[in-house]
Write a protein that holds these residues in place. Structure first.
Motif, PDB file in Angstrom:
ATOM      1  N   ARG A   2       7.503  -1.131  -5.795  1.00  0.00           N
ATOM      2  CA  ARG A   2       6.714  -0.001  -6.286  1.00  0.00           C
ATOM      3  C   ARG A   2       7.639   1.138  -6.651  1.00  0.00           C
ATOM      4  O   ARG A   2       8.552   1.473  -5.908  1.00  0.00           O
ATOM      5  CB  ARG A   2       5.753   0.480  -5.203  1.00  0.00           C
ATOM      6  N   ASP A  28      -3.141   5.765 -19.129  1.00  0.00           N
ATOM      7  CA  ASP A  28      -1.896   5.121 -18.716  1.00  0.00           C
ATOM      8  C   ASP A  28      -1.161   4.657 -19.977  1.00  0.00           C
ATOM      9  O   ASP A  28      -1.614   3.761 -20.669  1.00  0.00           O
ATOM     10  CB  ASP A  28      -2.222   3.928 -17.813  1.00  0.00           C
ATOM     11  N   GLU A 119     -10.544  13.135  -3.593  1.00  0.00           N
ATOM     12  CA  GLU A 119     -11.195  11.854  -3.873  1.00  0.00           C
ATOM     13  C   GLU A 119     -10.898  11.381  -5.301  1.00  0.00           C
ATOM     14  O   GLU A 119     -10.625  10.200  -5.533  1.00  0.00           O
ATOM     15  CB  GLU A 119     -12.707  11.993  -3.676  1.00  0.00           C
ATOM     16  N   TRP A 121      -8.248  12.154  -7.220  1.00  0.00           N
ATOM     17  CA  TRP A 121      -6.864  11.700  -7.341  1.00  0.00           C
ATOM     18  C   TRP A 121      -6.668  10.360  -6.641  1.00  0.00           C
ATOM     19  O   TRP A 121      -5.993   9.468  -7.168  1.00  0.00           O
ATOM     20  CB  TRP A 121      -5.869  12.734  -6.811  1.00  0.00           C
ATOM     21  N   ALA A 122      -7.257  10.182  -5.474  1.00  0.00           N
ATOM     22  CA  ALA A 122      -7.099   8.924  -4.736  1.00  0.00           C
ATOM     23  C   ALA A 122      -7.645   7.747  -5.542  1.00  0.00           C
ATOM     24  O   ALA A 122      -7.002   6.693  -5.633  1.00  0.00           O
ATOM     25  CB  ALA A 122      -7.795   9.017  -3.383  1.00  0.00           C
ATOM     26  N   ARG A 123      -8.807   7.914  -6.150  1.00  0.00           N
ATOM     27  CA  ARG A 123      -9.380   6.824  -6.946  1.00  0.00           C
ATOM     28  C   ARG A 123      -8.531   6.555  -8.187  1.00  0.00           C
ATOM     29  O   ARG A 123      -8.276   5.397  -8.538  1.00  0.00           O
ATOM     30  CB  ARG A 123     -10.813   7.166  -7.344  1.00  0.00           C
ATOM     31  N   ARG A 125      -5.312   7.157  -8.597  1.00  0.00           N
ATOM     32  CA  ARG A 125      -4.059   6.551  -8.155  1.00  0.00           C
ATOM     33  C   ARG A 125      -4.247   5.065  -7.856  1.00  0.00           C
ATOM     34  O   ARG A 125      -3.409   4.234  -8.213  1.00  0.00           O
ATOM     35  CB  ARG A 125      -3.519   7.299  -6.932  1.00  0.00           C
ATOM     36  N   THR A 126      -5.345   4.738  -7.215  1.00  0.00           N
ATOM     37  CA  THR A 126      -5.643   3.327  -6.926  1.00  0.00           C
ATOM     38  C   THR A 126      -5.763   2.537  -8.233  1.00  0.00           C
ATOM     39  O   THR A 126      -5.222   1.436  -8.342  1.00  0.00           O
ATOM     40  CB  THR A 126      -6.953   3.214  -6.119  1.00  0.00           C
ATOM     41  N   CYS A 127      -6.417   3.102  -9.235  1.00  0.00           N
ATOM     42  CA  CYS A 127      -6.532   2.426 -10.538  1.00  0.00           C
ATOM     43  C   CYS A 127      -5.157   2.223 -11.160  1.00  0.00           C
ATOM     44  O   CYS A 127      -4.866   1.164 -11.702  1.00  0.00           O
ATOM     45  CB  CYS A 127      -7.376   3.265 -11.498  1.00  0.00           C
ATOM     46  N   LEU A 129      -2.215   2.060  -9.717  1.00  0.00           N
ATOM     47  CA  LEU A 129      -1.293   1.201  -8.951  1.00  0.00           C
ATOM     48  C   LEU A 129      -1.794  -0.237  -8.847  1.00  0.00           C
ATOM     49  O   LEU A 129      -1.089  -1.083  -8.318  1.00  0.00           O
ATOM     50  CB  LEU A 129      -1.056   1.784  -7.561  1.00  0.00           C
ATOM     51  N   ALA A 130      -2.984  -0.494  -9.368  1.00  0.00           N
ATOM     52  CA  ALA A 130      -3.553  -1.855  -9.288  1.00  0.00           C
ATOM     53  C   ALA A 130      -2.789  -2.819 -10.164  1.00  0.00           C
ATOM     54  O   ALA A 130      -2.191  -2.502 -11.122  1.00  0.00           O
ATOM     55  CB  ALA A 130      -5.025  -1.828  -9.683  1.00  0.00           C
TER      56      ALA A 130
END
Length: 130
Positions: A2, A28, A119, A121-123, A125-127, A129-130
């Motif tokens: 990563r 992205d 919330e 930013w967390a969602r 970021r998860t998208c 980094l998937a």
């Protein structure tokens, strides 16, 4: 492996602090060449300078993974119409034309009943980094 994700500070728009539902847009841009990353970053910062004037914009973060040649934005809007106004905004169109063909752009959106920065930013970021 990563790579580190960098994030700008929050850039508020004119709708920042308004209650109600929002539309979140996550972009992205995966560049073909790392040499294009500084120019894309400068262009994104120029767009960010105009953010306080964009009708319907809550605000946004810029993000980057330089080693992976990736960058983009997590932008929060009042609605789809506000996002569309940004998409056709002349400075945005000019930048998109300049960098067309220099990488692959993907995006995703979702609606939320309220804007919660942590919330959101967390969602996002998860998208990313998937």
């Amino acid at each position: 492996m990563r790579t580190k994700m960098l994030r700008s500070s929050w850039t508020p728009g004119p709708d920042h602090g308004r209650d109600g539902p929002v539309l979140v847009s996550v972009t992205d841009f995966r560049l073909n060449r790392v040499m294009d990353l500084p120019g894309v970053h400068r262009a994104a910062r120029q767009l960010a300078n105009g953010w306080p004037e964009l009708e319907g914009a809550y605000g946004m973060w810029l993000w980057a993974q330089p080693v992976a040649r990736r960058c983009g934005a997590v932008a929060v809007w009042r609605n789809e119409a506000a996002l569309h106004q940004f998409i056709v905004w002349r400075p945005h169109v000019e930048i998109m034309r300049t960098y067309r063909g220099r990488g692959a752009l993907t995006s995703t959106t979702w609606r939320s009943d309220v804007f919660d920065p942590a919330e959101t930013w967390a969602r996002a970021r998860t998208c990313l980094l998937a």
